[in-house]
Write a protein that holds these residues in place. Structure first.
Motif, short mmCIF file in Angstrom:
data_model
loop_
_atom_site.label_atom_id
_atom_site.label_comp_id
_atom_site.label_asym_id
_atom_site.label_seq_id
_atom_site.Cartn_x
_atom_site.Cartn_y
_atom_site.Cartn_z
N ASP A 23 17.44 37.96 -23.90
CA ASP A 23 17.58 38.67 -25.42
C ASP A 23 18.70 38.41 -25.97
OD1 ASP A 23 18.10 40.46 -27.05
OD2 ASP A 23 16.40 41.73 -26.86
N PRO A 24 19.07 37.89 -26.91
CA PRO A 24 20.49 37.35 -27.32
C PRO A 24 21.03 39.01 -27.47
CG PRO A 24 17.89 35.78 -28.15
CD PRO A 24 17.39 37.53 -27.86
N LEU A 25 20.28 39.68 -28.21
CA LEU A 25 21.40 40.99 -28.49
C LEU A 25 21.75 42.01 -27.24
CD1 LEU A 25 22.65 43.12 -30.06
CD2 LEU A 25 20.16 44.50 -30.51
N VAL A 26 20.94 41.09 -26.02
CA VAL A 26 21.12 42.23 -24.64
C VAL A 26 22.93 40.93 -24.51
CG1 VAL A 26 20.33 41.67 -21.91
CG2 VAL A 26 19.49 42.96 -23.85
N GLN A 27 22.41 39.59 -24.35
CA GLN A 27 23.13 38.84 -23.91
C GLN A 27 24.35 38.95 -24.40
OE1 GLN A 27 21.23 34.77 -24.47
NE2 GLN A 27 20.38 35.07 -22.58
N ARG A 28 24.47 38.89 -25.80
CA ARG A 28 25.96 39.12 -26.79
C ARG A 28 26.42 40.18 -26.73
NH1 ARG A 28 23.61 38.06 -31.78
NH2 ARG A 28 23.76 40.16 -31.86
N THR A 29 26.06 41.29 -26.36
CA THR A 29 27.31 42.65 -26.05
C THR A 29 27.08 42.76 -24.47
OG1 THR A 29 24.78 43.64 -27.11
CG2 THR A 29 26.61 45.38 -26.32
N ALA A 30 26.33 42.17 -23.49
CA ALA A 30 27.36 42.12 -21.97
C ALA A 30 28.83 41.38 -22.47
CB ALA A 30 26.27 41.57 -21.35
N SER A 31 28.28 40.21 -23.06
CA SER A 31 29.47 39.36 -22.99
C SER A 31 30.55 39.98 -23.78
CB SER A 31 29.11 37.66 -23.58
OG SER A 31 28.49 37.59 -24.88
N GLU A 32 30.13 39.62 -24.70
CA GLU A 32 31.83 40.28 -25.28
C GLU A 32 32.33 42.16 -24.41
OE1 GLU A 32 29.74 42.58 -28.93
OE2 GLU A 32 29.21 40.32 -29.92
N ILE A 33 31.49 42.67 -24.06
CA ILE A 33 31.77 43.93 -23.20
C ILE A 33 32.46 42.90 -22.00
CG2 ILE A 33 31.58 45.68 -21.37
CD1 ILE A 33 29.55 46.06 -22.73
N TRP A 34 32.58 42.35 -21.35
CA TRP A 34 33.04 41.34 -20.23
C TRP A 34 34.60 40.40 -21.58
CZ3 TRP A 34 34.75 36.21 -20.08
CH2 TRP A 34 35.13 35.68 -18.32
N THR A 35 34.07 39.96 -22.06
CA THR A 35 35.39 39.18 -22.89
C THR A 35 36.11 40.17 -23.16
OG1 THR A 35 34.53 39.06 -24.90
CG2 THR A 35 34.21 37.02 -23.52
N ALA B 37 24.46 30.88 -20.36
CA ALA B 37 23.83 31.49 -21.16
C ALA B 37 23.97 33.17 -21.78
CB ALA B 37 22.41 32.44 -20.55
N MET B 38 25.29 33.04 -21.89
CA MET B 38 25.84 34.53 -22.74
C MET B 38 26.56 34.21 -23.86
SD MET B 38 25.81 37.04 -19.23
CE MET B 38 26.78 38.48 -20.26
N THR B 39 26.96 33.87 -25.15
CA THR B 39 27.82 33.86 -25.48
C THR B 39 28.38 33.67 -25.43
OG1 THR B 39 25.63 34.26 -27.12
CG2 THR B 39 27.55 33.15 -28.40
N ASP B 40 29.42 35.33 -25.82
CA ASP B 40 31.21 34.46 -25.81
C ASP B 40 31.81 34.12 -23.73
OD1 ASP B 40 31.10 35.93 -28.01
OD2 ASP B 40 32.17 37.34 -27.17
N LEU B 41 30.98 34.42 -23.31
CA LEU B 41 31.07 33.57 -22.15
C LEU B 41 30.74 32.80 -21.77
CD1 LEU B 41 31.92 34.89 -19.25
CD2 LEU B 41 29.34 35.69 -18.37
N ARG B 42 30.21 32.16 -22.41
CA ARG B 42 29.61 30.82 -22.54
C ARG B 42 30.82 29.67 -22.84
NH1 ARG B 42 24.47 27.64 -23.27
NH2 ARG B 42 24.80 25.36 -24.70
N THR B 43 31.51 30.19 -24.10
CA THR B 43 32.74 29.73 -24.45
C THR B 43 33.43 29.39 -23.56
OG1 THR B 43 31.89 30.70 -26.53
CG2 THR B 43 34.21 29.56 -26.10
N VAL B 44 33.98 30.63 -22.36
CA VAL B 44 34.93 30.78 -21.61
C VAL B 44 34.73 29.48 -20.65
CG1 VAL B 44 36.07 32.07 -19.72
CG2 VAL B 44 35.91 33.11 -22.34
N VAL B 45 33.22 30.01 -19.77
CA VAL B 45 32.91 28.55 -19.33
C VAL B 45 33.18 27.59 -19.53
CG1 VAL B 45 31.11 28.39 -17.47
CG2 VAL B 45 31.72 30.32 -18.13
N GLY B 46 32.87 26.72 -20.23
CA GLY B 46 32.63 25.88 -21.62
C GLY B 46 33.70 24.72 -21.03
N SER B 47 35.26 25.86 -21.27
CA SER B 47 36.53 26.04 -21.59
C SER B 47 36.84 25.45 -19.82
CB SER B 47 37.36 26.60 -21.80
OG SER B 47 37.45 26.89 -22.96
#
Length: 385
Positions: A62-74, A228-238
């Motif tokens: 679920d995109p909302l689940v992924q976005r919320t979780a990755s925002e908490i992580w970052t 697969a997780m939006t904010d986390l994906r950016t960090v991992v891409g870097s």
């Protein structure tokens, strides 16, 4: 005597592979295996030759689940992320999984349930029906134990009361590695068993056959969930970009497996091959170094390939896993935000220091000496939950 074994998995991409140490022995011992998991795993079940019964929702995608979780992580770090995911999200999803399994197991009662240690709905369904239950450690066992009393059990209590059950308790576990490798305070109920992987993951594709080379081979993968997780994906891409920049300055060959991030990355040199996926256990038998996110299954793939690691833990259990392997001399650990110079120094150190490979060979011997998983023995010794 063939047992009817129900195995459960949650909707995380790598989780069926993490259960191969249970699935493969069950099939080889002649038992009838049914995988109870979201239908997204239909292909994974077919590749392993097991029947799939749909159970639970594909909530992890679920995109909302992924976005919320990755925002908490970052924004807050890994500890708050773990409390949110395992103390809130996972218990919240348990009711739907339990409901589906209660229906399925009332209709066709299994002799033994082997549930992922994090499949809280499966634990409840087995308890309600009085089925023998064994938890299969998917790598999250240490995180669950750490959060059980403070976060997970309290979150599950209303659901357990709804089904007139006592306080939630984590079932006895099997784990595919020496318990002390990943548990700072080993639980008395955890039993280490031999690790196996699905047979199709042990074959090296023709395109990966290497022509003779004097250069070492470095394999890089930072896992599937992280992309697969939006904010986390950016960090991992870097992190992938820094790793490839480091590799381009080292006299080595490299294969970088980046999942669906691969199309957004660019190789930094002709000796660096960028792909989406590879059969990791097979490739690690040919690699000289594994740059990894530190997931438990990936680290054990490295041990079975006798391949030293540079672990860059991302989330959940991974940072602790990375630190534990570094302490054992099985490689090095770096923060995910390490610079290309730091990464290059660590890669050069591990490739140039034979003690890391020697420690891995010793660990591989220790891993191979664990007792095989005997499902009939487990069934006979399993108390009703």
């Amino acid at each position: 005597m063939a047992l009817r074994i129900g195995i459960t998995a949650e909707p995380i991409p790598s989780h069926v592979s993490a259960l191969d140490y249970v699935i493969r022995p069950a099939l080889e011992q002649g038992h009838h295996v049914t995988l109870h998991a979201p239908v997204v795993f239909r292909r994974e079940a077919r590749r392993r030759g097991v029947e799939l019964h749909g159970a639970g929702t594909n909530w992890a995608c679920d995109p909302l689940v992924q976005r919320t979780a990755s925002e908490i992580w970052t924004g807050l770090g890994n500890a708050p992320f773990n409390r949110y995911v395992f103390g809130h999200l996972w218990p919240k999803q348990a009711e739907a999984k339990a409901r589906d399994l209660l229906t399925a197991w009332t209709r066709a009662r299994p002799d033994l349930v082997i549930a992922e240690c994090s499949d809280l709905g499966a634990h409840l369904a087995a308890k309600v029906l009085g089925l023998p239950l064994l938890a299969a450690d998917n790598g999250l066992g240490p995180v669950l134990l750490d959060l059980w009393d403070t976060d997970i059990a309290p979150a599950l209590l209303p659901l357990y009361k709804q089904y007139e059950q006592d306080t939630p308790v984590l079932p006895p576990m099997v784990t595919p590695a020496p318990v002390a490798w990943f548990y700072p305070a080993p639980p008395s109920s955890a039993r280490a068993v031999r690790r196996t992987v699905a047979e199709f993951r042990t074959a090296l594709p023709g395109w990966l056959d290497r022509s003779p080379s004097s250069r070492p081979l470095v394999y890089v993968s930072l896992g599937t969930l992280t992309t697969a997780m939006t904010d986390l994906r950016t960090v991992v891409g870097s992190a992938y970009r820094e790793i490839m920049a480091a590799l381009s300055a080292i006299d080595c060959d490299a294969i970088v497996s980046a999942g669906n991030l691969a199309e957004h990355l660019r190789s930094t040199g002709p000796r660096i091959k960028l792909v989406e996926h590879v059969p990791q256990p097979a490739l690690l038998r040919h690699a000289d170094l594994f740059v990894t996110h530190g997931g438990r299954a990936s680290l054990l793939d490295a041990v079975q390939g006798a391949t030293p690691v540079l672990a860059m833990g991302v989330l959940a259990d991974q940072p602790d896993n990375a630190a534990a392997f570094a302490r054992r001399g099985l490689g090095r650990a770096l923060d995910l935000t390490a610079t290309r110079l730091q990464i290059a120094d660590a890669i050069t150190d591990v490739l140039g220091s034979p003690q890391y490979a020697a420690a891995m060979r010793t660990a591989d011997t220790e891993l191979s000496q664990l007792p095989p998983l005997d499902l009939m023995e487990q069934w006979k010794g399993c108390d009703l939950v």
